[in-house]
Motif scaffolding. Sequence first.
Motif, PDB file in Angstrom:
ATOM      1  N   ALA A  80      42.694  46.713  40.468  1.00 54.32           N
ATOM      2  CA  ALA A  80      41.421  46.002  40.483  1.00 54.32           C
ATOM      3  C   ALA A  80      41.646  44.583  40.976  1.00 54.32           C
ATOM      4  CB  ALA A  80      40.792  45.978  39.094  1.00 54.32           C
ATOM      5  N   ALA A  81      40.585  43.979  41.494  1.00 54.93           N
ATOM      6  CA  ALA A  81      40.657  42.596  41.954  1.00 54.93           C
ATOM      7  C   ALA A  81      39.358  41.893  41.641  1.00 54.93           C
ATOM      8  CB  ALA A  81      40.951  42.524  43.451  1.00 54.93           C
ATOM      9  N   ILE A  82      39.431  40.571  41.511  1.00 55.33           N
ATOM     10  CA  ILE A  82      38.253  39.776  41.193  1.00 55.33           C
ATOM     11  C   ILE A  82      38.333  38.457  41.953  1.00 55.33           C
ATOM     12  CG2 ILE A  82      39.333  38.748  39.133  1.00 55.33           C
ATOM     13  CD1 ILE A  82      36.537  38.931  37.788  1.00 55.33           C
ATOM     14  N   THR A  83      37.189  38.036  42.492  1.00 54.46           N
ATOM     15  CA  THR A  83      37.137  36.771  43.225  1.00 54.46           C
ATOM     16  C   THR A  83      36.949  35.608  42.268  1.00 54.46           C
ATOM     17  OG1 THR A  83      34.748  36.827  43.466  1.00 54.46           O
ATOM     18  CG2 THR A  83      36.058  37.977  45.156  1.00 54.46           C
ATOM     19  N   TRP A  84      36.965  34.407  42.833  1.00 53.88           N
ATOM     20  CA  TRP A  84      36.799  33.221  42.002  1.00 53.88           C
ATOM     21  C   TRP A  84      35.427  33.219  41.326  1.00 53.88           C
ATOM     22  CZ3 TRP A  84      32.855  29.738  42.793  1.00 53.88           C
ATOM     23  CH2 TRP A  84      32.169  29.863  44.009  1.00 53.88           C
ATOM     24  N   SER A  85      34.438  33.841  41.956  1.00 56.57           N
ATOM     25  CA  SER A  85      33.074  33.822  41.430  1.00 56.57           C
ATOM     26  C   SER A  85      32.745  35.037  40.575  1.00 56.57           C
ATOM     27  CB  SER A  85      32.077  33.735  42.582  1.00 56.57           C
ATOM     28  OG  SER A  85      32.227  34.853  43.437  1.00 56.57           O
ATOM     29  N   GLY A  86      33.697  35.975  40.444  1.00 58.58           N
ATOM     30  CA  GLY A  86      33.474  37.110  39.571  1.00 58.58           C
ATOM     31  C   GLY A  86      33.186  38.428  40.262  1.00 58.58           C
ATOM     32  N   GLY A  87      33.112  38.433  41.581  1.00 63.20           N
ATOM     33  CA  GLY A  87      32.958  39.688  42.278  1.00 63.20           C
ATOM     34  C   GLY A  87      34.191  40.559  42.100  1.00 63.20           C
ATOM     35  N   SER A  88      34.004  41.874  41.955  1.00 63.14           N
ATOM     36  CA  SER A  88      35.149  42.729  41.629  1.00 63.14           C
ATOM     37  C   SER A  88      35.154  44.010  42.452  1.00 63.14           C
ATOM     38  CB  SER A  88      35.154  43.063  40.141  1.00 63.14           C
ATOM     39  OG  SER A  88      33.964  43.750  39.784  1.00 63.14           O
ATOM     40  N   THR A  89      36.325  44.608  42.540  1.00 58.21           N
ATOM     41  CA  THR A  89      36.483  45.905  43.173  1.00 58.21           C
ATOM     42  C   THR A  89      37.575  46.667  42.437  1.00 58.21           C
ATOM     43  OG1 THR A  89      36.761  47.032  45.294  1.00 58.21           O
ATOM     44  CG2 THR A  89      38.199  45.175  44.883  1.00 58.21           C
ATOM     45  N   TYR A  90      37.497  47.988  42.501  1.00 56.41           N
ATOM     46  CA  TYR A  90      38.407  48.831  41.724  1.00 56.41           C
ATOM     47  C   TYR A  90      38.964  49.971  42.571  1.00 56.41           C
ATOM     48  CZ  TYR A  90      36.181  46.600  37.697  1.00 56.41           C
ATOM     49  OH  TYR A  90      35.711  45.682  36.797  1.00 56.41           O
ATOM     50  N   ALA A  91      40.130  50.430  42.196  1.00 56.55           N
ATOM     51  CA  ALA A  91      40.647  51.669  42.750  1.00 56.55           C
ATOM     52  C   ALA A  91      39.790  52.811  42.230  1.00 56.55           C
ATOM     53  CB  ALA A  91      42.104  51.867  42.327  1.00 56.55           C
ATOM     54  N   ASP A  92      39.632  53.841  43.041  1.00 58.12           N
ATOM     55  CA  ASP A  92      38.804  54.980  42.634  1.00 58.12           C
ATOM     56  C   ASP A  92      39.311  55.619  41.350  1.00 58.12           C
ATOM     57  OD1 ASP A  92      38.087  56.188  46.016  1.00 58.12           O
ATOM     58  OD2 ASP A  92      37.125  54.649  44.787  1.00 58.12           O
ATOM     59  N   SER A  93      40.616  55.584  41.160  1.00 57.50           N
ATOM     60  CA  SER A  93      41.223  56.259  40.006  1.00 57.50           C
ATOM     61  C   SER A  93      40.872  55.602  38.670  1.00 57.50           C
ATOM     62  CB  SER A  93      42.741  56.306  40.171  1.00 57.50           C
ATOM     63  OG  SER A  93      43.277  55.005  40.277  1.00 57.50           O
ATOM     64  N   VAL A  94      40.421  54.349  38.709  1.00 55.91           N
ATOM     65  CA  VAL A  94      40.114  53.649  37.452  1.00 55.91           C
ATOM     66  C   VAL A  94      38.643  53.253  37.351  1.00 55.91           C
ATOM     67  CG1 VAL A  94      42.461  52.743  37.404  1.00 55.91           C
ATOM     68  CG2 VAL A  94      40.607  51.290  38.255  1.00 55.91           C
ATOM     69  N   LYS A  95      37.887  53.473  38.398  1.00 54.30           N
ATOM     70  CA  LYS A  95      36.482  53.074  38.414  1.00 54.30           C
ATOM     71  C   LYS A  95      35.723  53.752  37.273  1.00 54.30           C
ATOM     72  CE  LYS A  95      35.288  52.430  42.574  1.00 54.30           C
ATOM     73  NZ  LYS A  95      34.873  52.634  43.990  1.00 54.30           N
ATOM     74  N   GLY A  96      34.951  52.952  36.548  1.00 50.42           N
ATOM     75  CA  GLY A  96      34.199  53.477  35.419  1.00 50.42           C
ATOM     76  C   GLY A  96      34.960  53.470  34.113  1.00 50.42           C
ATOM     77  N   ARG A  97      36.275  53.254  34.172  1.00 48.26           N
ATOM     78  CA  ARG A  97      37.087  53.223  32.954  1.00 48.26           C
ATOM     79  C   ARG A  97      37.681  51.830  32.704  1.00 48.26           C
ATOM     80  NH1 ARG A  97      41.700  56.035  32.723  1.00 48.26           N
ATOM     81  NH2 ARG A  97      42.075  55.995  34.976  1.00 48.26           N
ATOM     82  N   PHE A  98      38.013  51.114  33.761  1.00 43.95           N
ATOM     83  CA  PHE A  98      38.629  49.790  33.653  1.00 43.95           C
ATOM     84  C   PHE A  98      37.616  48.729  34.054  1.00 43.95           C
ATOM     85  CE2 PHE A  98      43.369  51.054  34.439  1.00 43.95           C
ATOM     86  CZ  PHE A  98      43.253  52.023  33.454  1.00 43.95           C
ATOM     87  N   THR A  99      37.729  47.558  33.430  1.00 41.32           N
ATOM     88  CA  THR A  99      36.880  46.422  33.772  1.00 41.32           C
ATOM     89  C   THR A  99      37.736  45.175  33.899  1.00 41.32           C
ATOM     90  OG1 THR A  99      35.010  47.374  32.553  1.00 41.32           O
ATOM     91  CG2 THR A  99      34.880  45.036  33.134  1.00 41.32           C
ATOM     92  N   ILE A 100      37.653  44.531  35.044  1.00 34.71           N
ATOM     93  CA  ILE A 100      38.371  43.287  35.281  1.00 34.71           C
ATOM     94  C   ILE A 100      37.432  42.118  35.046  1.00 34.71           C
ATOM     95  CG2 ILE A 100      37.865  43.238  37.767  1.00 34.71           C
ATOM     96  CD1 ILE A 100      40.689  42.093  38.205  1.00 34.71           C
ATOM     97  N   SER A 101      37.942  41.054  34.465  1.00 32.77           N
ATOM     98  CA  SER A 101      37.133  39.863  34.233  1.00 32.77           C
ATOM     99  C   SER A 101      38.043  38.645  34.225  1.00 32.77           C
ATOM    100  CB  SER A 101      36.361  39.961  32.912  1.00 32.77           C
ATOM    101  OG  SER A 101      37.256  40.068  31.813  1.00 32.77           O
ATOM    102  N   ARG A 102      37.445  37.486  34.300  1.00 30.21           N
ATOM    103  CA  ARG A 102      38.209  36.254  34.265  1.00 30.21           C
ATOM    104  C   ARG A 102      37.438  35.189  33.542  1.00 30.21           C
ATOM    105  NH1 ARG A 102      39.276  34.558  40.310  1.00 30.21           N
ATOM    106  NH2 ARG A 102      40.197  32.694  39.338  1.00 30.21           N
ATOM    107  N   ASP A 103      38.159  34.279  32.904  1.00 28.39           N
ATOM    108  CA  ASP A 103      37.573  33.118  32.243  1.00 28.39           C
ATOM    109  C   ASP A 103      38.254  31.902  32.850  1.00 28.39           C
ATOM    110  OD1 ASP A 103      36.838  31.026  30.572  1.00 28.39           O
ATOM    111  OD2 ASP A 103      36.841  32.275  28.786  1.00 28.39           O
ATOM    112  N   ASN A 104      37.604  31.295  33.808  1.00 28.91           N
ATOM    113  CA  ASN A 104      38.220  30.173  34.513  1.00 28.91           C
ATOM    114  C   ASN A 104      38.466  28.973  33.594  1.00 28.91           C
ATOM    115  OD1 ASN A 104      38.368  31.555  36.959  1.00 28.91           O
ATOM    116  ND2 ASN A 104      36.350  30.837  37.618  1.00 28.91           N
ATOM    117  N   ALA A 105      37.661  28.831  32.562  1.00 29.85           N
ATOM    118  CA  ALA A 105      37.854  27.719  31.628  1.00 29.85           C
ATOM    119  C   ALA A 105      39.150  27.887  30.826  1.00 29.85           C
ATOM    120  CB  ALA A 105      36.668  27.619  30.688  1.00 29.85           C
ATOM    121  N   LYS A 106      39.544  29.145  30.637  1.00 28.45           N
ATOM    122  CA  LYS A 106      40.771  29.433  29.880  1.00 28.45           C
ATOM    123  C   LYS A 106      41.946  29.799  30.778  1.00 28.45           C
ATOM    124  CE  LYS A 106      38.387  31.058  25.717  1.00 28.45           C
ATOM    125  NZ  LYS A 106      38.217  32.179  24.765  1.00 28.45           N
ATOM    126  N   ASN A 107      41.738  29.747  32.087  1.00 30.64           N
ATOM    127  CA  ASN A 107      42.785  30.126  33.031  1.00 30.64           C
ATOM    128  C   ASN A 107      43.357  31.507  32.720  1.00 30.64           C
ATOM    129  OD1 ASN A 107      42.416  27.669  34.251  1.00 30.64           O
ATOM    130  ND2 ASN A 107      44.563  27.051  34.162  1.00 30.64           N
TER     131      ASN A 107
END
Length: 122
Positions: A49-76
């Motif tokens: 999975a990957a996520i942009t600085w603004s929160g846009g994300s993409t996933y491998a087909d094998s994990v789509k619907g099961r995995f969620t990527i996220s980021r908290d820029n305030a907490k690095n």
Amino acid sequence: QVQLVESGGGSVQTGGSLRLSCAASGRAFSTYRLGWFRQAPGKEREFVAAITWSGGSTYADSVKGRFTISRDNAKNTMYLQMNSLKPEDTAVYSCAAGLGPFATTPMSYGYWGQGTQVTVSS
């Protein structure tokens, strides 16, 4: 430069959940594109999975619907919530950081953590 440290790996049974964290130190964390990759024994490293600085994300087909990527820029920190885990998800999971457009290939990421083991038993 960015230094990355993963945590949260472990052993679970099929159907279980884990949340991986990737803590970053260094400058301008919020400007980096971040990703998760995994490598199972005897296999090549693969994109998860990957996520942009603004929160846009993409996933491998094998994990789509099961995995969620996220980021908290305030907490690095970046996260990977993994639900409905399967034995085939067993691998060393690594987080990575890079600059520029969305990318799903390892060579597009210049900074890597040391990895954390995830083991899913049937």
